[in-house]
Design a protein around this motif. Structure first.
Motif, short mmCIF file in Angstrom:
data_model
loop_
_atom_site.label_atom_id
_atom_site.label_comp_id
_atom_site.label_asym_id
_atom_site.label_seq_id
_atom_site.Cartn_x
_atom_site.Cartn_y
_atom_site.Cartn_z
N GLN A 79 0.83 -1.20 0.00
CA GLN A 79 0.00 0.00 0.00
C GLN A 79 0.87 1.26 0.00
O GLN A 79 0.58 2.23 -0.70
N GLU A 118 -8.41 -6.29 -6.76
CA GLU A 118 -7.20 -5.98 -7.53
C GLU A 118 -7.56 -5.40 -8.90
O GLU A 118 -6.99 -4.39 -9.33
N SER A 125 -10.38 -4.01 -9.73
CA SER A 125 -11.05 -2.72 -9.55
C SER A 125 -10.04 -1.61 -9.35
O SER A 125 -10.17 -0.51 -9.92
N TYR A 126 -9.02 -1.88 -8.53
CA TYR A 126 -8.00 -0.86 -8.30
C TYR A 126 -7.24 -0.52 -9.59
O TYR A 126 -7.00 0.65 -9.88
N GLN A 127 -6.89 -1.54 -10.35
CA GLN A 127 -6.16 -1.30 -11.59
C GLN A 127 -6.99 -0.47 -12.58
O GLN A 127 -6.48 0.44 -13.24
N ASN A 152 -9.43 1.63 -11.73
CA ASN A 152 -9.52 2.99 -11.20
C ASN A 152 -8.24 3.78 -11.48
O ASN A 152 -8.28 5.00 -11.72
N GLU A 153 -7.10 3.07 -11.41
CA GLU A 153 -5.82 3.71 -11.73
C GLU A 153 -5.84 4.21 -13.18
O GLU A 153 -5.43 5.34 -13.48
N VAL A 213 -9.83 6.48 -6.06
CA VAL A 213 -8.64 5.63 -6.20
C VAL A 213 -8.15 5.17 -4.83
O VAL A 213 -7.83 3.99 -4.62
N SER A 271 -10.45 2.54 -3.39
CA SER A 271 -10.29 1.23 -4.02
C SER A 271 -9.01 0.55 -3.55
O SER A 271 -8.94 -0.67 -3.41
N LEU A 272 -7.96 1.37 -3.28
CA LEU A 272 -6.72 0.81 -2.74
C LEU A 272 -6.94 0.28 -1.33
O LEU A 272 -6.46 -0.80 -0.97
N LEU A 332 -8.71 -2.98 -1.56
CA LEU A 332 -7.80 -4.06 -1.97
C LEU A 332 -6.98 -4.56 -0.78
O LEU A 332 -6.89 -5.77 -0.54
#
Length: 426
Positions: free
Chosen positions: A164, A370, A372-374, A376-377, A390, A393-394, A397
């Motif tokens: 993180q 994982e 979802s975070y990617q 959002n990135e 973002v 979502s991190l 994760l």
């Protein structure tokens, strides 16, 4: 043919590569739970003293045979007295100095059957001590495993927190560049910096707790260093969690077996007390090497004594009643322990099955978090989502991954507790 210089150099390089490879392999080797348990057995007092208790019990069992074995004694008796004088028998008995040398044998022949039940009771002591040793080992395994998996959980938390931190640091670097050209609000940069500082603080706290836990663990198992890596090689995937199988195994639990042996001992002790109602017979024999007085020409004598204690204040009867009550107490304890063990085994088996399903669901959740975070990135870089989305979502994760790691190691520890309930080790 002699090897060329180039060939020797190439072989030398290969040798060094092989050597470094072996060194890396040896350094990467860590400590498994089985190895930690075996090390703790050798270094901790609980199991060592349990083994000493086994040795003591075996010696006491052999020692108990002295109660029914003959006693042989050599004696030399010297008597000085004021002589009676005179002649005949009187003079023979009243000599001024008399010496008697003899070998005496004393043999209990019958003690109302008490001796046989006494031997039966004491003979079970080694078995009882071995069961207590096994229970001590099972308890030690559970204690070692608890700390072992707590460390692995802490290591997983540190790993997730580090990831993180790294992701936040990457986001912060990106946002600062975007903010410098006016494409990102200053508030987003500040929010990310705040979150990064909070994560760094949590990481320091987790690392401190991890170091303390490892130091305590390695001290517990008697290790000289606390820097060794822990490796989880306990596999439960191939283990069958059929309830009836585990309930059958629970019948061999050392605690159950201990109570069963103690009940047998109490039954023997009750019969031992009842032996006081019957007569006893003892044999006493002497062989004289030198004998004074009128019987100096008699070389031996044997005495058989039978005695029957008709009344001793009710001591034997009260002892019989006490052991009868103790027997009923132990039988009740055994019934309770069986119910408790069965309930614990059933609950643990159900929990393991539930955890397996939870792990499957959480694994899917981790994969989705994982992804979802990617996404959002990517969307953040296109300006489609806010920085707060973002960050959220991190957090999702990391939280999901942490939950999965904890459930995973909880399942392993629950498996160890199930082994403890049925009296098994690794």
């Amino acid at each position: 043919m002699f090897a060329t210089k180039a060939y020797r150099q190439r072989m030398g390089k290969k040798a060094w590569i092989l050597l470094f490879g072996l060194m890396a392999t040896s350094q990467s080797k860590g400590l498994t739970l089985q190895e930690a348990f075996l090390q703790a057995k050798k270094k901790t007092a609980i199991v060592q003293n349990a083994q000493r208790d086994v040795s003591i019990a075996e010696l006491q069992s052999k020692q108990s045979w002295a109660a029914v074995s003959p006693t042989v004694t050599a004696r030399s008796i010297n008597v000085w007295r004021d002589a009676l004088g005179g002649g005949g028998v009187q003079a023979r008995f009243g000599e001024a100095y008399q010496h008697t040398a003899l070998i005496n044998l004393t043999q209990p022949i019958f003690a109302g059957t008490s001796e046989y039940f006494f031997l039966d009771r004491i003979s079970k002591q080694p078995e009882l001590a071995k069961l207590q040793k096994l229970d001590a080992e099972n308890q030690l395994l559970f204690e070692v495993a608890s700390q072992f998996y707590n460390i692995l959980i802490a290591e997983a938390d540190v790993k997730n927190q580090k990831r993180q931190k790294e992701l936040l640091q990457g986001n912060l670097n990106f946002l600062k560049k975007r903010a410098s050209i006016g494409r990102v609000r200053k508030a987003d940069v500040l929010a990310t910096e705040s979150r990064l500082s909070s994560v760094e603080s949590d990481l320091l706290s987790l690392q401190s707790r991890l170091r303390a836990a490892k130091a305590e663990f390695f001290a517990q198992i008697g290790a000289e260093s606390s820097n060794e890596t822990l490796i989880d090689d306990v596999s439960i995937e191939k283990e069958s969690f059929d309830k009836q199988v585990w309930l059958e195994q629970a019948k061999s639990n050392p605690l159950l077996k201990q109570l069963e042996v103690q009940i047998q001992q109490t039954e023997a002790q009750k019969k031992e007390a009842r032996g006081g109602f019957f007569p006893t017979v003892d044999l006493d024999g002497n062989y004289y090497l030198d004998r004074a007085g009128i019987l100096r020409d008699s070389e031996w004598d044997i005495t058989v004594t039978a005695s029957w204690e008709l009344f001793s204040g009710g001591e034997d009867y009260r002892e019989y009643q006490i052991q009868n009550i103790n027997l009923r107490k132990q039988q009740s304890e055994l019934a309770d322990l069986k119910r408790q063990l069965n309930a614990s085994v059933v609950a643990a088996v159900v929990q393991v099955g539930t955890l397996e399903r939870e792990l499957s669901v959480l694994k899917t959740a981790v994969t989705a978090a994982e992804a979802s975070y990617q996404e959002n990135e990517k969307d953040r870089r296109r300006g489609l989502v806010t920085e707060l989305e973002v960050l959220n979502s991190l957090d999702t994760l990391v939280t999901t991954q942490t939950a999965y790691d904890r459930k995973y190691f909880d399942a392993k520890l629950l498996y160890i507790s199930l082994l403890r309930a049925v009296g098994r080790t690794l």
